[in-house]
Motif scaffolding. Sequence first.
Motif, PDB file in Angstrom:
ATOM      1  N   THR A   1      -9.356  -5.976  -4.339  1.00 34.73           N
ATOM      2  CA  THR A   1      -8.521  -6.337  -5.230  1.00 34.73           C
ATOM      3  C   THR A   1      -7.062  -6.467  -5.021  1.00 34.73           C
ATOM      4  O   THR A   1      -5.996  -7.012  -5.421  1.00 34.73           O
ATOM      5  CB  THR A   1      -8.915  -5.502  -6.729  1.00 34.73           C
ATOM      6  N   ALA A   2      -6.673  -4.897  -4.266  1.00 39.08           N
ATOM      7  CA  ALA A   2      -5.336  -4.819  -3.888  1.00 39.08           C
ATOM      8  C   ALA A   2      -4.580  -5.999  -2.971  1.00 39.08           C
ATOM      9  O   ALA A   2      -3.376  -5.880  -2.822  1.00 39.08           O
ATOM     10  CB  ALA A   2      -5.226  -3.314  -3.168  1.00 39.08           C
TER      11      ALA A   2
ATOM     12  N   ALA B   1       0.741  -1.422   0.093  1.00 39.35           N
ATOM     13  CA  ALA B   1       0.117   0.179  -0.030  1.00 39.35           C
ATOM     14  C   ALA B   1       0.735   1.105   0.039  1.00 39.35           C
ATOM     15  O   ALA B   1       1.998   1.098   0.321  1.00 39.35           O
ATOM     16  CB  ALA B   1      -1.118   0.181   1.354  1.00 39.35           C
ATOM     17  N   GLY B   2       0.276   2.455  -0.484  1.00 39.40           N
ATOM     18  CA  GLY B   2       0.909   3.679  -0.464  1.00 39.40           C
ATOM     19  C   GLY B   2       0.701   4.267   0.837  1.00 39.40           C
ATOM     20  O   GLY B   2      -0.285   4.131   1.536  1.00 39.40           O
ATOM     21  N   ALA B   3       1.648   5.039   1.193  1.00 34.12           N
ATOM     22  CA  ALA B   3       1.525   5.929   2.319  1.00 34.12           C
ATOM     23  C   ALA B   3       0.248   7.223   2.335  1.00 34.12           C
ATOM     24  O   ALA B   3      -0.673   7.126   2.889  1.00 34.12           O
ATOM     25  CB  ALA B   3       2.701   6.629   2.909  1.00 34.12           C
ATOM     26  N   ASP B   4       0.775   8.001   1.383  1.00 33.57           N
ATOM     27  CA  ASP B   4      -0.077   9.161   1.336  1.00 33.57           C
ATOM     28  C   ASP B   4      -1.067   9.099  -0.020  1.00 33.57           C
ATOM     29  O   ASP B   4      -2.071   9.782  -0.425  1.00 33.57           O
ATOM     30  CB  ASP B   4       0.560  10.348   1.008  1.00 33.57           C
ATOM     31  N   SER B   5      -0.672   8.111  -0.793  1.00 34.14           N
ATOM     32  CA  SER B   5      -1.429   8.173  -2.231  1.00 34.14           C
ATOM     33  C   SER B   5      -1.310   6.554  -2.564  1.00 34.14           C
ATOM     34  O   SER B   5      -0.620   5.821  -2.004  1.00 34.14           O
ATOM     35  CB  SER B   5      -0.757   8.833  -3.345  1.00 34.14           C
TER      36      SER B   5
ATOM     37  N   GLU C   1      -1.672  -0.621  -6.081  1.00 32.67           N
ATOM     38  CA  GLU C   1      -3.054  -0.098  -5.721  1.00 32.67           C
ATOM     39  C   GLU C   1      -3.687   0.454  -7.066  1.00 32.67           C
ATOM     40  O   GLU C   1      -4.965   0.247  -7.548  1.00 32.67           O
ATOM     41  CB  GLU C   1      -3.421   0.905  -4.660  1.00 32.67           C
ATOM     42  N   VAL C   2      -2.635   1.088  -7.858  1.00 34.54           N
ATOM     43  CA  VAL C   2      -3.222   1.476  -9.224  1.00 34.54           C
ATOM     44  C   VAL C   2      -3.780   0.356 -10.116  1.00 34.54           C
ATOM     45  O   VAL C   2      -4.760   0.502 -10.762  1.00 34.54           O
ATOM     46  CB  VAL C   2      -2.147   2.481  -9.884  1.00 34.54           C
ATOM     47  N   LEU C   3      -2.607  -0.443  -9.871  1.00 31.25           N
ATOM     48  CA  LEU C   3      -2.972  -1.849 -10.840  1.00 31.25           C
ATOM     49  C   LEU C   3      -4.576  -2.180 -10.434  1.00 31.25           C
ATOM     50  O   LEU C   3      -5.327  -2.663 -11.224  1.00 31.25           O
ATOM     51  CB  LEU C   3      -2.006  -2.703 -10.514  1.00 31.25           C
ATOM     52  N   ALA C   4      -4.538  -2.376  -9.077  1.00 30.68           N
ATOM     53  CA  ALA C   4      -5.888  -3.078  -8.579  1.00 30.68           C
ATOM     54  C   ALA C   4      -7.192  -1.911  -8.991  1.00 30.68           C
ATOM     55  O   ALA C   4      -8.300  -2.373  -9.282  1.00 30.68           O
ATOM     56  CB  ALA C   4      -5.959  -2.955  -7.074  1.00 30.68           C
ATOM     57  N   HIS C   5      -6.906  -0.780  -9.116  1.00 30.18           N
ATOM     58  CA  HIS C   5      -7.768   0.271  -9.460  1.00 30.18           C
ATOM     59  C   HIS C   5      -8.429   0.029 -10.977  1.00 30.18           C
ATOM     60  O   HIS C   5      -9.366  -0.080 -11.531  1.00 30.18           O
ATOM     61  CB  HIS C   5      -7.560   1.796  -9.289  1.00 30.18           C
TER      62      HIS C   5
END
Length: 171
Positions: A102-103, A50-54, A59-63
């Motif tokens: 998904t992430a 996971a990302g800290a602030d973004s 997570e982009v891949l999961a999106h």
Amino acid sequence: MKIESPEFTQSDLQDFLDHQLDRERMAMADRLEKASARLAKIAPRIKPGAGADSWSDHEVLAHIAVLSKFYGVMVHKITSGQMTEVDLLDATKLRDVAGEQTAALPTADIIRSIATDHSRTVKLLRELDATALRRTARLPTGEEVTAEFLVRYPLINHLEQHVEQLEQALR
């Protein structure tokens, strides 16, 4: 140059417009295939977490997986006449829950899911006709969106944007 417009009928005009949309439909299928191939090429370099602030790259891949499934299914349902109303705002809110789930999956599983969904949508685009792509769904605001709009902007343009984001992050 021979002037043809005096004999041009409404039917001729509709045939011309259908032909243009069919050409564009095939171009969108090509764009989706190319973006999917670019993503498949870089995805193995994406590290889980996971990302800290973004959002992290994972997570982009999961999106991407969530939006690919959602808009692919929606376009199928609208083009087949199964869906005549859609609430994009509610769907966007549900997206985060699905994205979080998904992430939690391994990168390889996410990319396989994305590839499957993209393949299904590309096949759909190649098989549709212009009439199906012009079908609409009503938004809660009363406005209508076409299947063509949804496949072009929230799916393909949005996907290309995130693929570029990942490519830059992984350089």
